[in-house]
Motif scaffolding. Structure first.
Motif, PDB file in Angstrom:
ATOM      1  N   TRP A  80       0.820  -1.208   0.000  1.00 39.10           N
ATOM      2  CA  TRP A  80       0.000   0.000   0.000  1.00 39.10           C
ATOM      3  C   TRP A  80       0.858   1.264   0.000  1.00 39.10           C
ATOM      4  O   TRP A  80       0.470   2.283  -0.590  1.00 39.10           O
ATOM      5  CB  TRP A  80      -0.975   0.002   1.169  1.00 39.10           C
ATOM      6  CG  TRP A  80      -2.067  -0.988   0.951  1.00 39.10           C
ATOM      7  CD1 TRP A  80      -2.305  -2.116   1.653  1.00 39.10           C
ATOM      8  CD2 TRP A  80      -3.056  -0.959  -0.101  1.00 39.10           C
ATOM      9  NE1 TRP A  80      -3.381  -2.782   1.125  1.00 39.10           N
ATOM     10  CE2 TRP A  80      -3.864  -2.099   0.056  1.00 39.10           C
ATOM     11  CE3 TRP A  80      -3.336  -0.082  -1.142  1.00 39.10           C
ATOM     12  CZ2 TRP A  80      -4.936  -2.374  -0.803  1.00 39.10           C
ATOM     13  CZ3 TRP A  80      -4.392  -0.351  -1.997  1.00 39.10           C
ATOM     14  CH2 TRP A  80      -5.180  -1.486  -1.818  1.00 39.10           C
TER      15      TRP A  80
ATOM     16  N   ILE B 211       1.812   1.771  -3.626  1.00 44.99           N
ATOM     17  CA  ILE B 211       0.657   2.282  -4.374  1.00 44.99           C
ATOM     18  C   ILE B 211       0.472   3.771  -4.081  1.00 44.99           C
ATOM     19  O   ILE B 211       0.273   4.584  -4.997  1.00 44.99           O
ATOM     20  CB  ILE B 211      -0.622   1.493  -4.008  1.00 44.99           C
ATOM     21  CG1 ILE B 211      -0.496   0.043  -4.454  1.00 44.99           C
ATOM     22  CG2 ILE B 211      -1.860   2.150  -4.596  1.00 44.99           C
ATOM     23  CD1 ILE B 211      -0.426  -0.157  -5.950  1.00 44.99           C
ATOM     24  N   PHE B 212       0.546   4.154  -2.807  1.00 49.06           N
ATOM     25  CA  PHE B 212       0.386   5.552  -2.417  1.00 49.06           C
ATOM     26  C   PHE B 212       1.476   6.422  -3.043  1.00 49.06           C
ATOM     27  O   PHE B 212       1.200   7.499  -3.584  1.00 49.06           O
ATOM     28  CB  PHE B 212       0.423   5.665  -0.893  1.00 49.06           C
ATOM     29  CG  PHE B 212       0.424   7.068  -0.374  1.00 49.06           C
ATOM     30  CD1 PHE B 212      -0.705   7.856  -0.473  1.00 49.06           C
ATOM     31  CD2 PHE B 212       1.559   7.604   0.201  1.00 49.06           C
ATOM     32  CE1 PHE B 212      -0.712   9.159  -0.003  1.00 49.06           C
ATOM     33  CE2 PHE B 212       1.565   8.894   0.679  1.00 49.06           C
ATOM     34  CZ  PHE B 212       0.426   9.673   0.583  1.00 49.06           C
TER      35      PHE B 212
ATOM     36  N   LEU C 174       3.346   5.825  -5.749  1.00 44.73           N
ATOM     37  CA  LEU C 174       3.284   5.878  -7.207  1.00 44.73           C
ATOM     38  C   LEU C 174       2.082   6.652  -7.727  1.00 44.73           C
ATOM     39  O   LEU C 174       2.131   7.201  -8.829  1.00 44.73           O
ATOM     40  CB  LEU C 174       3.275   4.458  -7.781  1.00 44.73           C
ATOM     41  CG  LEU C 174       4.581   3.701  -7.631  1.00 44.73           C
ATOM     42  CD1 LEU C 174       4.408   2.256  -8.110  1.00 44.73           C
ATOM     43  CD2 LEU C 174       5.701   4.378  -8.400  1.00 44.73           C
ATOM     44  N   THR C 175       1.011   6.697  -6.966  1.00 42.37           N
ATOM     45  CA  THR C 175      -0.190   7.368  -7.483  1.00 42.37           C
ATOM     46  C   THR C 175      -0.355   8.794  -6.972  1.00 42.37           C
ATOM     47  O   THR C 175      -1.095   9.560  -7.585  1.00 42.37           O
ATOM     48  CB  THR C 175      -1.463   6.576  -7.116  1.00 42.37           C
ATOM     49  OG1 THR C 175      -1.541   6.449  -5.701  1.00 42.37           O
ATOM     50  CG2 THR C 175      -1.445   5.205  -7.754  1.00 42.37           C
ATOM     51  N   PHE C 176       0.282   9.157  -5.860  1.00 42.92           N
ATOM     52  CA  PHE C 176       0.069  10.489  -5.320  1.00 42.92           C
ATOM     53  C   PHE C 176       1.363  11.263  -5.129  1.00 42.92           C
ATOM     54  O   PHE C 176       1.519  12.362  -5.667  1.00 42.92           O
ATOM     55  CB  PHE C 176      -0.673  10.405  -3.978  1.00 42.92           C
ATOM     56  CG  PHE C 176      -0.894  11.735  -3.324  1.00 42.92           C
ATOM     57  CD1 PHE C 176      -1.807  12.624  -3.848  1.00 42.92           C
ATOM     58  CD2 PHE C 176      -0.158  12.114  -2.218  1.00 42.92           C
ATOM     59  CE1 PHE C 176      -2.007  13.864  -3.274  1.00 42.92           C
ATOM     60  CE2 PHE C 176      -0.332  13.348  -1.636  1.00 42.92           C
ATOM     61  CZ  PHE C 176      -1.260  14.227  -2.166  1.00 42.92           C
TER      62      PHE C 176
ATOM     63  N   PRO D 149       3.793  11.828  -8.567  1.00 42.80           N
ATOM     64  CA  PRO D 149       3.223  12.809  -9.501  1.00 42.80           C
ATOM     65  C   PRO D 149       3.135  14.222  -8.917  1.00 42.80           C
ATOM     66  O   PRO D 149       3.374  15.203  -9.620  1.00 42.80           O
ATOM     67  CB  PRO D 149       1.831  12.260  -9.808  1.00 42.80           C
ATOM     68  CG  PRO D 149       1.941  10.804  -9.562  1.00 42.80           C
ATOM     69  CD  PRO D 149       2.909  10.666  -8.428  1.00 42.80           C
ATOM     70  N   TYR D 150       2.806  14.333  -7.628  1.00 45.97           N
ATOM     71  CA  TYR D 150       2.742  15.642  -6.970  1.00 45.97           C
ATOM     72  C   TYR D 150       4.122  16.300  -6.955  1.00 45.97           C
ATOM     73  O   TYR D 150       4.257  17.488  -7.227  1.00 45.97           O
ATOM     74  CB  TYR D 150       2.218  15.447  -5.547  1.00 45.97           C
ATOM     75  CG  TYR D 150       2.027  16.717  -4.770  1.00 45.97           C
ATOM     76  CD1 TYR D 150       0.924  17.513  -4.980  1.00 45.97           C
ATOM     77  CD2 TYR D 150       2.967  17.111  -3.815  1.00 45.97           C
ATOM     78  CE1 TYR D 150       0.733  18.686  -4.253  1.00 45.97           C
ATOM     79  CE2 TYR D 150       2.800  18.273  -3.092  1.00 45.97           C
ATOM     80  CZ  TYR D 150       1.678  19.054  -3.315  1.00 45.97           C
ATOM     81  OH  TYR D 150       1.520  20.211  -2.601  1.00 45.97           O
TER      82      TYR D 150
END
Length: 58
Positions: free
Chosen positions: A22, A25-26, A28-30, A33-34
């Motif tokens: 998790w 996942i956190f 790579l997705t948030f 990119p931020y």
């Protein structure tokens, strides 16, 4: 099937694996990119400021 110590080790392994999953996942997705988006915005602002400074000096 399992001794109690093996069972606790297996539970610890599954817990660490799940937390790691998790977390990735956190990230790579948030977070990534931020981070990249913020860096790009700051770079664009720097480029605009340089162009504005050149225009004022010319």
């Amino acid at each position: 099937m399992f001794d109690f110590d093996q069972y606790l080790g297996f539970l610890a392994f599954l817990t660490i694996l799940t937390i790691g999953f998790w977390l990735m996942i956190f990230l790579l997705t948030f977070v990534i990119p931020y981070w990249i988006g913020g860096a790009l915005i700051e770079r664009i602002k720097e480029i605009r400021a340089e162009k504005k400074a050149k225009r004022q000096n010319a």
